[in-house]
Design a protein around this motif. Structure first.
Motif, short mmCIF file in Angstrom:
data_model
loop_
_atom_site.label_atom_id
_atom_site.label_comp_id
_atom_site.label_asym_id
_atom_site.label_seq_id
_atom_site.Cartn_x
_atom_site.Cartn_y
_atom_site.Cartn_z
N THR A 1 -16.05 -11.52 6.14
CA THR A 1 -14.60 -11.39 6.13
C THR A 1 -14.06 -11.49 4.71
N PHE A 2 -14.52 -12.48 3.97
CA PHE A 2 -14.04 -12.69 2.61
C PHE A 2 -14.36 -11.50 1.71
N PHE A 3 -15.64 -11.09 1.69
CA PHE A 3 -16.03 -10.02 0.78
C PHE A 3 -15.55 -8.64 1.25
N GLY A 4 -15.34 -8.47 2.55
CA GLY A 4 -14.71 -7.24 3.03
C GLY A 4 -13.28 -7.13 2.53
N ALA A 5 -12.54 -8.23 2.63
CA ALA A 5 -11.16 -8.25 2.12
C ALA A 5 -11.14 -8.03 0.61
N GLN A 6 -12.10 -8.62 -0.08
CA GLN A 6 -12.18 -8.46 -1.53
C GLN A 6 -12.42 -7.00 -1.91
N ALA A 7 -13.34 -6.35 -1.22
CA ALA A 7 -13.64 -4.94 -1.52
C ALA A 7 -12.43 -4.06 -1.25
N ALA A 8 -11.75 -4.31 -0.14
CA ALA A 8 -10.55 -3.53 0.18
C ALA A 8 -9.45 -3.78 -0.84
N ALA A 9 -9.26 -5.03 -1.23
CA ALA A 9 -8.23 -5.36 -2.23
C ALA A 9 -8.52 -4.68 -3.56
N ARG A 10 -9.78 -4.71 -3.99
CA ARG A 10 -10.15 -4.03 -5.24
C ARG A 10 -9.81 -2.54 -5.18
N SER A 11 -10.16 -1.93 -4.05
CA SER A 11 -9.91 -0.51 -3.88
C SER A 11 -8.41 -0.21 -3.96
N MET A 12 -7.61 -1.01 -3.28
CA MET A 12 -6.16 -0.78 -3.29
C MET A 12 -5.57 -1.01 -4.67
N ILE A 13 -6.03 -2.06 -5.36
CA ILE A 13 -5.53 -2.33 -6.72
C ILE A 13 -5.92 -1.20 -7.65
N ASP A 14 -7.19 -0.81 -7.63
CA ASP A 14 -7.67 0.26 -8.51
C ASP A 14 -6.98 1.58 -8.24
N GLY A 15 -6.65 1.84 -6.97
CA GLY A 15 -5.99 3.10 -6.61
C GLY A 15 -4.48 3.05 -6.63
N GLY A 16 -3.91 1.86 -6.92
CA GLY A 16 -2.45 1.73 -6.96
C GLY A 16 -1.80 1.95 -5.60
N ARG A 17 -2.52 1.59 -4.53
CA ARG A 17 -2.02 1.83 -3.17
C ARG A 17 -1.56 0.54 -2.51
N ARG A 18 -0.51 0.65 -1.71
CA ARG A 18 -0.10 -0.45 -0.83
C ARG A 18 -0.94 -0.37 0.42
N GLY A 19 -1.05 -1.48 1.13
CA GLY A 19 -1.81 -1.46 2.36
C GLY A 19 -1.79 -2.79 3.06
N SER A 20 -2.68 -2.95 4.03
CA SER A 20 -2.78 -4.17 4.83
C SER A 20 -4.23 -4.60 4.95
N ILE A 21 -4.44 -5.92 4.90
CA ILE A 21 -5.74 -6.51 5.19
C ILE A 21 -5.50 -7.45 6.37
N ILE A 22 -6.17 -7.18 7.47
CA ILE A 22 -5.96 -7.95 8.70
C ILE A 22 -7.27 -8.62 9.09
N ASN A 23 -7.24 -9.93 9.23
CA ASN A 23 -8.40 -10.70 9.66
C ASN A 23 -8.19 -11.11 11.11
#
Length: 127
Positions: free
Chosen positions: A55-77
Motif C-alpha cells: 500500500t505504501f509503495f504503491g501510493a508512493q509510485a503513483a504520487a511520483r508519477s503524478m508529481i512528475d507529470g504535473g497531474r492532479r489525481g486521487s490515491i485511495i487506500n
C-alpha cells in the motif's frame, strides 16, 4: 504487490495509457485466520509486505508519477474491518489503513492530489 520496483513498473505501464495515471486504488490484501501462537514469521512477513508495504509503495509510485507529470489525481487506500470482529481463532491482520500514509503523501503533492481511505461497510449494516 510488495516490491517497490514492481509497483513502480506497474505505474509506468499505466502511464502509457491516455494522459498518464491520475488515480491509484490500493485494494490488494491477504487475510489469515490462524492461532496466535502458531503464526510463523514468514506468514506475518507476507501479510505485512502485501497489506502494508504494498500500500505504501504503491501510493508512493503513483504520487511520483503524478508529481512528475504535473497531474492532479486521487490515491485511495481500501481499508478493512477485519480487525474489529471477534473470532474463536486469532485473526492475523495488520494495522488498518487509516490514512496515516495518505496524509504523509498529501503533503508532497502540490497539484491538489487527493488521498483518501475507503473503509468497507459489512452487508446488512445500517451505517
Amino acid at each position: 504487490m510488495a516490491s517497490p520496483e514492481n509497483l513502480a513498473a506497474a505505474v509506468a505501464v499505466a502511464d502509457t495509457f491516455g494522459d498518464g495515471i491520475t488515480a491509484m486504488v490500493n485494494n490488494a490484501a491477504i487475510f489469515r485466520t490462524e492461532d496466535f501462537l502458531t503464526v510463523t514469521e514468514a506468514t506475518y512477513t507476507t501479510l505485512m509486505d502485501i497489506n502494508v508495504k504494498g500500500t505504501f509503495f504503491g501510493a508512493q509510485a503513483a504520487a511520483r508519477s503524478m508529481i512528475d507529470g504535473g497531474r492532479r489525481g486521487s490515491i485511495i487506500n481500501v481499508s478493512s474491518l477485519a480487525g474489529l470482529q471477534a473470532l474463536a481463532r486469532s485473526r492475523l491482520t495488520p494495522p488498518p489503513r487509516r490514512g496515516s500514509d495518505a496524509h504523509h503523501v498529501a503533503g508532497r503533492l502540490p497539484w491538489q492530489t487527493r488521498t483518501d481511505v475507503l473503509p468497507p461497510t459489512p452487508l446488512g449494516s445500517t451505517s
